[in-house]
Design a protein around this motif. Structure first.
Motif, short mmCIF file in Angstrom:
data_model
loop_
_atom_site.label_atom_id
_atom_site.label_comp_id
_atom_site.label_asym_id
_atom_site.label_seq_id
_atom_site.Cartn_x
_atom_site.Cartn_y
_atom_site.Cartn_z
N ARG A 1 0.67 -1.26 0.05
CA ARG A 1 0.03 -0.08 0.18
C ARG A 1 0.81 1.25 -0.04
O ARG A 1 0.73 2.11 -0.78
N LEU A 2 1.80 1.43 1.00
CA LEU A 2 2.96 2.43 0.94
C LEU A 2 3.39 2.50 -0.49
O LEU A 2 3.62 3.77 -0.89
N MET A 3 4.02 1.89 -0.94
CA MET A 3 4.69 1.79 -2.25
C MET A 3 3.91 2.18 -3.38
O MET A 3 4.15 3.03 -4.20
N ARG A 4 2.51 1.91 -3.39
CA ARG A 4 1.42 2.27 -4.37
C ARG A 4 1.28 3.76 -4.22
O ARG A 4 1.25 4.66 -4.95
N GLN A 5 1.15 4.31 -2.85
CA GLN A 5 0.99 5.70 -2.42
C GLN A 5 2.20 6.44 -2.98
O GLN A 5 2.12 7.51 -3.68
N ALA A 6 3.25 5.84 -2.80
CA ALA A 6 4.64 6.48 -3.28
C ALA A 6 4.70 6.61 -4.87
O ALA A 6 4.83 7.80 -5.47
N GLY A 7 4.10 5.58 -5.68
CA GLY A 7 4.18 5.74 -6.89
C GLY A 7 3.23 6.69 -7.58
O GLY A 7 3.34 7.13 -8.75
#
Length: 184
Positions: free
Chosen positions: A167-173
């Motif tokens: 989830r955090l990596m999707r948000q970062a992307g």
């Protein structure tokens, strides 16, 4: 912080390194020169941390791969802790493990529940070379562990597993500041 000055008062605000920059994932070098340049770096760290409204900042977060961090962070009793550590070593991290919200100036606007111990002790030096031992509990212990991770080449996202990490990596992307490929 010379002569009773407010930390960062004579420092300059520097650009932050952001997720995707390699310097955030490499262990930092030991500081070997305790001179005016180190004092200037500490001042710049405070100025940058305050400008970004953070509670801690490591040197690699402004592109300097050195084992240095600053903090201005309350503990759970609202006691303010203000200082810096050169060549920090995490000598204790114990007590209760608490999952709490954690963010980072190198991942602006993002936050994730991250597990940290509620007690931490860091040893190191002041910018003048004096030995230093910093004890932290609660929120301040979280801050010390977070900043220590930075000098080791780790960010809080590296502690996340499973859906929290994804989830955090999707948000970062999706973040406007992110320029890289979303890490797995």
């Amino acid at each position: 912080m010379r002569n009773g000055q407010i930390p960062g008062a004579r420092g300059r605000v520097r650009p932050l390194t952001l997720l995707g920059d390699a310097v955030l994932h490499e262990p930092c070098r030991e500081v070997t020169a305790f001179g005016p340049e180190l004092g200037d770096l500490v001042e710049d760290l405070f100025a940058t941390m305050y400008a970004a409204q953070g509670v801690g900042l490591a040197a690699n977060q402004i592109g300097e791969p050195l084992r240095v961090f600053v903090y201005d962070c309350p503990d759970d009793d609202d006691v303010r802790h203000l200082g810096h550590v050169i060549n920090p070593r995490l000598v204790e991290a114990d007590g209760v493990v608490i999952r709490g919200p954690e963010g980072c100036l190198s991942l602006p606007g993002l936050e994730a529940g991250t597990e940290r111990y509620d007690h931490a002790v860091i040893e190191g030096f002041t910018m003048t070379g004096d030995r230093l031992r910093v004890h932290g509990t609660g929120w301040f212990a979280r801050c010390l562990q977070h900043e220590y991770d930075h000098v080791e080449g780790t960010i809080y996202a590296d502690h996340l597993k499973g859906w929290r990490h994804r989830r955090l990596m999707r948000q970062a992307g999706r973040a406007s500041w992110y320029r890289g490929t979303v890490p797995a």
